[in-house]
Design a protein around this motif. Structure first.
Motif, PDB file in Angstrom:
ATOM      1  N   THR A 664      36.480  45.442  82.218  1.00 64.06           N
ATOM      2  CA  THR A 664      35.498  44.522  81.676  1.00 64.06           C
ATOM      3  C   THR A 664      35.729  44.303  80.226  1.00 64.06           C
ATOM      4  N   PHE A 666      34.865  46.413  78.000  1.00 65.68           N
ATOM      5  CA  PHE A 666      33.724  47.072  77.240  1.00 65.68           C
ATOM      6  C   PHE A 666      34.438  48.506  76.626  1.00 65.68           C
ATOM      7  N   LEU A 703      32.538  46.227  66.495  1.00 68.39           N
ATOM      8  CA  LEU A 703      32.471  46.241  67.686  1.00 68.39           C
ATOM      9  C   LEU A 703      31.313  44.931  67.882  1.00 68.39           C
ATOM     10  N   PHE A 704      30.589  44.569  67.108  1.00 65.08           N
ATOM     11  CA  PHE A 704      29.182  43.792  67.604  1.00 65.08           C
ATOM     12  C   PHE A 704      28.911  42.622  66.488  1.00 65.08           C
ATOM     13  N   PRO A 785      35.101  41.369  65.230  1.00 68.23           N
ATOM     14  CA  PRO A 785      34.717  42.444  66.066  1.00 68.23           C
ATOM     15  C   PRO A 785      35.299  42.351  67.250  1.00 68.23           C
ATOM     16  N   THR A 787      35.490  42.237  70.698  1.00 69.77           N
ATOM     17  CA  THR A 787      34.557  41.684  71.680  1.00 69.77           C
ATOM     18  C   THR A 787      35.117  42.146  72.975  1.00 69.77           C
ATOM     19  N   PRO A 788      34.338  42.187  74.458  1.00 70.95           N
ATOM     20  CA  PRO A 788      35.090  42.519  75.613  1.00 70.95           C
ATOM     21  C   PRO A 788      36.018  41.313  75.702  1.00 70.95           C
ATOM     22  N   GLU A 789      35.743  40.164  75.314  1.00 69.75           N
ATOM     23  CA  GLU A 789      36.925  39.011  75.697  1.00 69.75           C
ATOM     24  C   GLU A 789      38.084  39.148  75.055  1.00 69.75           C
ATOM     25  N   LEU A 792      40.076  41.794  76.639  1.00 72.63           N
ATOM     26  CA  LEU A 792      40.648  41.264  78.010  1.00 72.63           C
ATOM     27  C   LEU A 792      41.805  40.340  77.923  1.00 72.63           C
ATOM     28  N   ARG A 793      41.663  39.662  76.627  1.00 71.67           N
ATOM     29  CA  ARG A 793      42.659  38.914  76.341  1.00 71.67           C
ATOM     30  C   ARG A 793      44.088  39.910  75.891  1.00 71.67           C
TER      31      ARG A 793
END
Lengths: 798, 278
Positions: A664, A666, A703-704, A785, A787-789, A792-793
């Motif tokens: 994910t 995360f 992170l956010f 930050p 991010t999950p994206e 994943l990339r």
């Protein structure tokens, strides 16, 4: 009051018989605040007080063609509709420059835009009404005709010849540029065993204080005097600025700052809408209140970070770091913020990169450019999170490249603990740091070897955990070198006045301010210890330019170190004054007496000689009984400013332990450690909570938090649902450790503690994510930050 | 952030609320107010009248009736979390509830309000869809039931008529062979999900039958992934992931492509929940 007995066992000059130094005493303001009896500006209500709402530009760059306010002026409750041109008649514009940042330039900024709005959210018109709701209703009736202008959004192209110039009188979009070259970086890179180069990106983010910015301005026409209730970090600075731009004497301006619901650097700047509110009070001759709502906070509270840094490190196989190089680019909005300027963050980055290390070769370029977005300026740990992430990111990439443990690589390059005073390549002067001792402490505190073993074992089960570190230095206790030398009327000294009342209690009037961080507790502890009374006999008065010594307020981790030392010295001075009176009353030498736990005692035996109440009774009501020529001086003021060093640098090291869900993207934060050295610790609990709060804001950056803008300069996520502040559920336990190297610049020896957490946390989290993903061959993540994206990339999953 | 002026009436009976609603077409009903009030304060909507239905007796409560769990519209999330009936007979709702906002929000927010608001990223509409539940709408002409599949029409849009009030929701009570699964990905606990999945199925031998996968946060409404459902009924999880026919739009948290990837991850996790229970 419960007092934790955690004072260090070694006796120093600070260990007076009833010392509160080094103790976690409760804050004096705790009960008041927990009972809801705080006095925030939002709570202030004055007779005839009006409320202002601002109509704000929906465009990032537009000419104001026409403002039609007839309907709004007739709306219920409306007192006035005021344009920028009308406000400009009572308040002069300002220019955010400092002379020691050579070449820094900016254009005059007005309280309300006059002809042109330069960012989405800039006020273009003020509506003053009996209630805020009526003012907002009437705002909807004001018709503004705009002519949209080309938007400069991307810093990368801001300096291109074909990009429009935002402030034509400046000639280009360059606000500030700094170049630095030390040693022989090119030669060092050429001869290094490995050179690692990457680009770091730092997302624009903001401070998100619990209480938004708020001001009540009350111009008294009869008295020709302005009283401003303001949630600010620097009341005296604001007093000076209100006076200057309204053409008043400072004496005609009183700034009152009671409770402030968090600042983090957000509330130490000049905001156009707050200046406009003050001008409106003068114009309308009545109190006017402005409380920013959350939507306008996102588009007007200063933003920070937003740096793109191309960076390079050279390393040899034996672990020697040979050179650092950075190229920093940052976009700061259409104006340099007044009076601290928007060049400081980039300047700090140049100063701080490579700061913990012995590396002698360094090249840096920083360019600060204008753009049509909300203004950027100093936010907690100014420049440090960026410089630390660049430096420590490079260090861990270098460690991975040469196959060396990241702590070992640091041990081989950190400035040695036994060779101070020292200086960094960039020229920063260090009185005394403890890099190696803090690192050894951290190693043990986190059980590093055990964690590495656990990490290895879990990887076999497809669980990817990472460990990341960040060594850091932190600017605290600034002298005049920060702002004063550049011509800004921001004082670096601070004062404290101690007064003995007729019952033997004392009040401490201090120039530093309480923002929720506990400065009042620290001042009370210092004064109680220094003078010699129990803590519950001390009352602290802050935040009132009529009733406190001239001081700088709260910023750059200065309140405890500078304001605290002033209180310490004032306590000593008042003690001497009191003992002089006691000596004459008791017909003994003052040197043989002391004040302990609120009683004048014989210094040698500790036996009671006189109560303070009795002394005060005689001094105030029966001075006729004192010997001729004895005049009691039961109030004493002392000021302090650091002189030996421009800044009292602190240091430390942080570590993050986290798990990445590789499906994910995360990140789950499992644990965070901080071992720091802020010199003398006055209140251990407050220091630890400063560390933890700072770490949380650093984690926010990692992170956010991200102010997302589109290419037309529109903020896409200016609300609390889409702009993600770090929340308790996602935060790890944060364990703190301390090494104590007091500064000899003051007797108290305290350095600042407010920003170190924020300085190091983003780097740690970044390094830990990259450590977790390294076995999967992921491209290192350097774009905050995370991010999950983005994760994943990096993993090639999307 | 002050709302535009509006009138406020507190209705004591359903009839009174309906009469008020009928008389003022742009009126809004105030239940828990957790979405409505924020929207008003941001001036995203400016109704002339708020009809407070919190004082209407008998509009809350949870009951088991004729093989269905009936939840009256004003039932708060917090009450549902504490309900034995929900825990036993509506396990999907029980699983979803802790993900909805925060405790303070769940103390005020109502189940009926969430369905009527029809936020595409909310948990409850997807649960209703996954369970093939229905809502009860009460209007001047009486009550009618609307199946979940017919109820959610579009972004914040439902089949409720302007003069109707959502008064209850009904879900088939879970049987012995009922299987449910729930997962969502939110960057912070309590946020609206980037992607979420509510699922129900019936255990059939070693496999699953009547699989219903309802995704949320991926479009204008909660949506079923029917091709994936068919694949899952053949116990082929990877084929189900490959068959996901979702086309989520980009938003500020992630691109559609990332959301689609995450939908696949959730499917594997939820499929495991469905099968573990089987």
């Amino acid at each position: 009051m419960k007092i934790t007995e955690d004072s260090p066992p070694v006796l120093t000059v600070l260990d007076r018989p009833n010392s509160y130094i080094g103790r976690s005493v409760p804050r004096p303001n705790l009960q008041r605040l927990t009972q809801g009896r705080g006095q925030y500006v939002s709570d202030v209500s004055l007779p005839r007080m009006a409320h202002v709402a601002f109509l704000r530009s929906p465009h990032a760059h537009a000419r104001i063609v026409k403002i039609a306010a007839d309907k709004a002026k007739k709306a219920p409750g409306v007192i006035a509709v005021v344009t920028g041109a009308e406000v400009a008649k009572v308040m002069t514009p300002w220019v955010g420059v400092l002379t020691h940042l050579k070449g820094l330039k900016s254009a005059p900024q007005y309280p309300i835009a006059v002809d042109r709005a330069c960012w989405q959210g800039e006020a273009v018109c003020a509506v003053v009404a009996k209630t805020r709701a009526q003012a907002e209703d009437a705002c909807e009736l004001v018709e503004v005709t705009y002519e949209e202008l080309p938007v400069v959004a991307d810093p990368e192209t801001a300096l291109d010849p074909k990009t429009p110039v935002i402030q034509p009188e400046l000639g280009d979009n360059l606000c500030f540029e700094r170049k630095l070259e030390v040693g022989e970086p090119d030669k060092a890179f050429a001869s290094s065993d490995a050179v690692i180069e990457t680009t770091f990106l730092f997302g624009r983010h903001t401070g998100v204080t619990t209480e938004p910015r708020a001001v009540v301005a009350d111009w008294n026409e009869g008295e020709q005097r302005l009283t401003v209730y303001q949630g600010t970090q620097a009341p005296h600075m604001m007093q000076n600025l209100f006076a200057k731009h309204l053409d008043l004497a400072e004496q005609q301006v009183r700034v009152i700052t009671k409770d402030v619901g968090g600042s983090f650097g957000i509330k130490v700047h000049t905001y156009a809408d707050e200046m406009a509110t003050v001008a409106l009070s003068k114009l309308l001759k009545r109190p006017v209140k402005f409380v920013a709502d959350r939507i306008e906070s996102f588009v007007t509270d200063i933003h920070a970070r937003d740096h793109r840094i191309k960076a390079k490190i050279g390393v040899n196989n034996d672990g020697t770091i040979t050179a650092f190089e950075i190229d920093d680019l940052t976009g700061i909005g259409p104006y340099s913020v007044y009076p601290r300027t928007s060049g400081i963050e980039a300047n700090q980055v140049v100063n701080l990169v490579g700061g913990p290390y012995t590396t002698p070769n360094y090249r840096a370029v920083a360019r600060v450019v204008f753009q049509n977005k909300n203004v950027m300026c100093q936010y907690r740990a100014v420049g440090h999170p960026i410089a630390v992430a660049v430096t420590e990111g490079l260090v861990e990439l270098a460690a991975a490249k040469i196959g060396m443990d990241p702590l070992e690589l640091r041990r081989r390059n950190l400035l040695p603990d036994d060779n101070y005073p020292a200086q960094s390549a960039a020229g920063l002067k260090f009185e005394k740091l403890s890099h190696h001792e803090t690192l050894a402490h951290l190693d043990a505190l986190m059980n590093y070897a055990g964690l590495r073993a656990e990490q290895k074992k879990l990887r076999e089960n497809g669980i990817y955990r990472g460990i990341g570190f960040a060594s850091f230095i932190e600017v605290t206790n600034p002298s005049a070198a920060f702002y004063g030398v550049g011509g800004a009327k921001i004082t670096s000294q601070d004062g404290a006045t101690l007064k003995l009342d007729a019952q033997g209690h004392i009040s401490v009037h201090t120039g530093v301010t309480e923002q929720g961080q506990g400065a009042e507790a620290v001042m009370a502890q210092v004064a109680a210890t220094s003078f010699g009374v129990p803590l519950d006999r001390v009352r602290v008065v802050t935040g009132d330019t009529d009733n406190t010594p001239y001081g700088g307020g709260t910023w750059a981790s200065r309140a405890a170190g500078i304001g605290g030392e002033a209180a310490w010295q004032a306590g000593k001075a008042l003690r001497a004054n009191v003992l002089a009176v006691a000596g004459s009353m008791l017909q003994t030498k003052p040197e043989t007496l002391d004040i302990r736990n609120g009683v004048v005692v014989d210094a040698a035996s500790g036996s009671e000689r006189l109560t303070l109440a009795e002394l005060a009774r005689v001094a105030y009501f029966r001075p006729d009984t004192l010997p001729a020529g004895v005049q009691a001086e039961l109030m004493a003021t002392r000021h302090y400013v650091p002189r030996a060093y421009p800044f009292a640098f602190t240091n430390g090291v942080q570590a993050s332990w986290l798990e990445v869900d590789v499906e994910t993207g995360f990140v789950k934060l499992l644990k965070h450690w901080v071992v720091e050295d802020c010199g003398t610790i006055i209140n251990p609990q407050l220091v630890d909570e400063q560390m933890r709060g700072g770490v949380v804001q650093g984690i926010g950056a990692a992170l956010f938090e991200h102010c997302l803008y589109d290419e037309r300069g529109q903020l896409l996520n200016g609300n609390m649902a889409d702009y993600l502040v770090p929340m308790a559920m996602e935060m790890p336990d944060i364990e703190c450790g301390h090494v104590v190297s007091p500064t000899a610049d003051s007797e108290l020896g305290a350095k600042g503690a407010g920003e170190a957490g924020t300085a190091g946390a983003p780097a740690c989290v970044m390094n830990a994510i990259n450590d977790a993903l390294r076995p999967l061959g992921a491209q290192p993540l350097t774009d905050m930050p995370f991010t999950p994206e983005k994760i994943l990339r990096a993993l090639g999953k999307v | 952030m002050k709302p535009a002026p509006f009138a406020y009436k507190k209705a004591r009976t359903l009839d009174e609320a309906m009469a008020l609603l009928g008389g003022q077409p742009d009126a809004r009903l105030l239940a828990g107010g957790q979405s409505l009030i924020a929207g008003l304060n941001m001036r995203l909507s400016a109704p002339s009248l708020l009809i407070d239905i919190n004082g209407i007796a008998g509009l809350d409560g949870i009951a088991l009736k004729d093989g269905k769990v009936e939840i009256a519209a004003l039932t708060r999330y917090a009450a549902a979390e504490r309900s034995d009936i929900i825990a036993k007979h509506a396990p999907l709702i029980a699983r979803a509830l802790p993900h909805i906002g925060h405790v303070a929000i769940r103390n005020r927010g109502t189940l009926g309000g969430s369905l009527a608001y029809a936020d595409p990223a909310a948990e409850l509409p997807a649960c209703l869809l996954a369970l093939d539940g229905e809502v009860e709408a009460t209007g001047p002409k009486g009550k009618r039931s609307i199946k979940a599949v017919d109820f959610f029409k579009g972004l914040f849009e439902t089949a409720l008529r302007p003069d109707e009030i959502l008064t209850a929701l009904r879900l088939p009570a879970a049987g012995k062979d009922s299987r449910v699964g729930f997962a969502e990905l939110a960057r912070r606990h309590g946020d609206y999900a980037m992607v979420g999945l509510a699922a129900s199925a019936r255990a059939a031998g070693k496999g699953l039958a009547d699989v219903r996968l309802a995704y949320f946060g991926v479009g204008a409404t909660a949506v079923r992934a029917k091709k994936a459902e068919a694949a899952l009924e053949k116990s082929d999880v990877e084929a189900a992931v490959a068959a996901l026919d979702l086309d989520p739009p980009d938003d500020v948290q992630a691109t559609g492509a990332t959301k689609k990837h995450l939908a696949g991850v959730l499917l594997r996790r939820v499929a495991q929940q469905l099968m573990e229970a089987a």
